[in-house]
Design a protein around this motif. Structure first.
Motif, PDB file in Angstrom:
ATOM      1  N   ALA A   1       0.839  -1.212   0.000  1.00 26.82           N
ATOM      2  CA  ALA A   1       0.000   0.000   0.000  1.00 26.82           C
ATOM      3  C   ALA A   1       0.866   1.251   0.000  1.00 26.82           C
ATOM      4  N   PHE A   2       1.951   1.224   0.779  1.00 26.19           N
ATOM      5  CA  PHE A   2       2.854   2.378   0.857  1.00 26.19           C
ATOM      6  C   PHE A   2       3.609   2.556  -0.461  1.00 26.19           C
ATOM      7  N   ARG A   3       3.972   1.422  -1.089  1.00 29.32           N
ATOM      8  CA  ARG A   3       4.660   1.471  -2.395  1.00 29.32           C
ATOM      9  C   ARG A   3       3.798   2.197  -3.426  1.00 29.32           C
ATOM     10  N   LYS A   4       2.502   1.847  -3.452  1.00 30.39           N
ATOM     11  CA  LYS A   4       1.581   2.499  -4.390  1.00 30.39           C
ATOM     12  C   LYS A   4       1.428   3.980  -4.059  1.00 30.39           C
ATOM     13  N   GLU A   5       1.358   4.272  -2.766  1.00 29.86           N
ATOM     14  CA  GLU A   5       1.151   5.656  -2.307  1.00 29.86           C
ATOM     15  C   GLU A   5       2.275   6.572  -2.771  1.00 29.86           C
ATOM     16  N   ILE A   6       3.536   6.061  -2.754  1.00 30.65           N
ATOM     17  CA  ILE A   6       4.670   6.917  -3.139  1.00 30.65           C
ATOM     18  C   ILE A   6       5.070   6.736  -4.611  1.00 30.65           C
ATOM     19  N   GLY A   7       4.258   5.955  -5.356  1.00 26.26           N
ATOM     20  CA  GLY A   7       4.440   5.860  -6.802  1.00 26.26           C
ATOM     21  C   GLY A   7       5.518   4.906  -7.274  1.00 26.26           C
ATOM     22  N   LEU A   8       5.891   3.930  -6.449  1.00 25.20           N
ATOM     23  CA  LEU A   8       6.907   2.953  -6.876  1.00 25.20           C
ATOM     24  C   LEU A   8       6.234   1.813  -7.660  1.00 25.20           C
ATOM     25  N   GLU A   9       6.981   1.232  -8.584  1.00 23.28           N
ATOM     26  CA  GLU A   9       6.489   0.061  -9.311  1.00 23.28           C
ATOM     27  C   GLU A   9       7.150  -1.186  -8.727  1.00 23.28           C
ATOM     28  N   LYS A  10       6.601  -2.370  -9.071  1.00 22.75           N
ATOM     29  CA  LYS A  10       7.118  -3.617  -8.503  1.00 22.75           C
ATOM     30  C   LYS A  10       8.588  -3.846  -8.841  1.00 22.75           C
ATOM     31  N   LYS A  11       8.978  -3.394 -10.031  1.00 30.51           N
ATOM     32  CA  LYS A  11      10.373  -3.640 -10.480  1.00 30.51           C
ATOM     33  C   LYS A  11      11.377  -2.724  -9.776  1.00 30.51           C
ATOM     34  N   ASP A  12      10.910  -1.651  -9.135  1.00 27.83           N
ATOM     35  CA  ASP A  12      11.829  -0.712  -8.450  1.00 27.83           C
ATOM     36  C   ASP A  12      12.479  -1.370  -7.238  1.00 27.83           C
ATOM     37  N   LYS A  13      13.774  -1.191  -7.125  1.00 25.36           N
ATOM     38  CA  LYS A  13      14.524  -1.759  -5.986  1.00 25.36           C
ATOM     39  C   LYS A  13      14.405  -0.819  -4.788  1.00 25.36           C
ATOM     40  N   VAL A  14      14.072  -1.382  -3.632  1.00 25.29           N
ATOM     41  CA  VAL A  14      13.918  -0.565  -2.418  1.00 25.29           C
ATOM     42  C   VAL A  14      15.192  -0.683  -1.579  1.00 25.29           C
TER      43      VAL A  14
END
Length: 338
Positions: free
Chosen positions: A325-338
């Motif tokens: 949910a937080f990933r979507k909120e800050i605009g990250l995609e699944k392929k982005d490395k955290v």
């Protein structure tokens, strides 16, 4: 398409004049609706001041929403105009666009004209779809448009969105190609079936999916593949869905969210449940084990004892949900490395 009041005067006179002048009738079929009524069941008229302008409806909800609304009325029946119905129509349109986005974002697929089933839920959906195509073609040939609005909406809102996509969510996350193909073929078929009812929305989605033809209205109408229709499977799947529904009600009563795994579900059921459907039930109820006992009525009992292992798994799922949910909120995609 005419109202009953127009038929008596206008169409009757056209029929008489055509036979006198050309010795033939001037039309093949007339689809007749009743009078347009307001919510109080009064006939709409300028003198009562209760009329609704078609142009206002189009500006507020769109041409296709109005066309779909009018097409859903049974022949000869009065039309009780109710704006709340447009919310359901827009939900139907939104789901079509969301499925298009899902296919493109997760799979990058273009329009497909066929799909093969891999899992039991794929076979069930394709059987339901081919049944729909078969019924829709028959209804169109008999001018029974209202039956198709009901059938198509029910398939999209329930079979496709509420049931199939819910069951295959994990497979979508794993990029299961077969799911993408089944969804693609289903969307393609729905758009073709819906094109006479919603020409603009179907054209828009078809264009975004890079269909082969210049327009969806130049495509061949779908033909049912009756070899994929499995009535027995559809009935078994319907019973499995009733079991899942009963199990989810029990989870609600026990106040256990679906993300928290439980040790066991004991199912009371009269018939046999094939192995693949047991797995579907187990996954949808999020239980580790299924036990089936003979019983005339469907009933599901849950083992709600939480072990340290189940608790740890539940917290892990909840943590994963919050991260997503937080990933979507800050605009990250699944392929982005955290």
């Amino acid at each position: 398409l005419e109202g009953t009041d127009q038929f008596r005067g206008w169409w009757n006179s056209q029929l008489i004049l055509s036979v006198i002048a050309f010795d033939r009738k001037p039309f093949k079929d007339i689809y007749v609706h009743g009078m347009v009524l307001d919510l109080g069941k009064k006939k709409m008229s300028k003198s009562l001041g209760n009329i609704v302008s078609p142009q206002d409806v189009i500006e507020k909800f769109g041409r296709d929403a109005m066309r779909y609304y009018m097409s859903s009325i049974q022949p000869g029946e009065n039309i009780g105009y109710d704006e709340s119905y447009f919310k359901e129509i827009n939900k139907f349109f939104t789901i079509l666009i969301n499925i298009k986005n899902l296919i493109q974002n997760e799979y990058g697929l273009k329009f497909m004209e066929k799909a093969d089933a891999k899992n039991i839920e794929d076979k069930w959906l394709l059987s339901r779809l081919e049944n729909l195509i078969n019924s829709a073609v028959e209804n169109y040939n008999k001018y029974l448009f209202y039956k198709n609005t009901e059938l198509i909406s029910n398939f999209v809102l329930n079979d496709l969105s509420r049931t199939y996509i819910q069951i295959v969510r994990e497979r979508i996350n794993e990029k299961d190609k077969n799911v993408g193909e089944v969804l693609n073929y289903a969307l393609n078929s729905i758009l073709l079936l819906s094109a006479p009812l919603i020409p603009y929305v179907s054209e828009y989605v078809y264009g975004k999916m890079n269909g082969k033809k210049e327009s969806i209205h130049l495509c061949e109408f779908p033909k049912p593949d009756k070899k994929k229709i499995d009535k027995k499977l559809e009935q078994e799947f319907e019973n499995a869905l009733k079991i899942i529904e009963a199990g989810l009600r029990e989870r609600d009563k026990a106040q256990f969210g679906l993300r928290w795994p439980l040790a066991k579900a004991v199912i009371s059921y009269e018939g046999k449940i094939r192995k693949e459907l047991v797995e579907v039930i187990k996954n949808q109820l999020n239980v580790k084990k299924i036990e089936i006992k003979k019983g005339k009525e469907i009933f599901v009992g849950l083992d709600t004892k939480i072990t340290p292992e189940l608790e740890a798994e539940g917290y892990a799922r909840e943590l994963s949900r919050q991260i997503q949910a937080f990933r979507k909120e800050i605009g990250l995609e699944k392929k982005d490395k955290v």
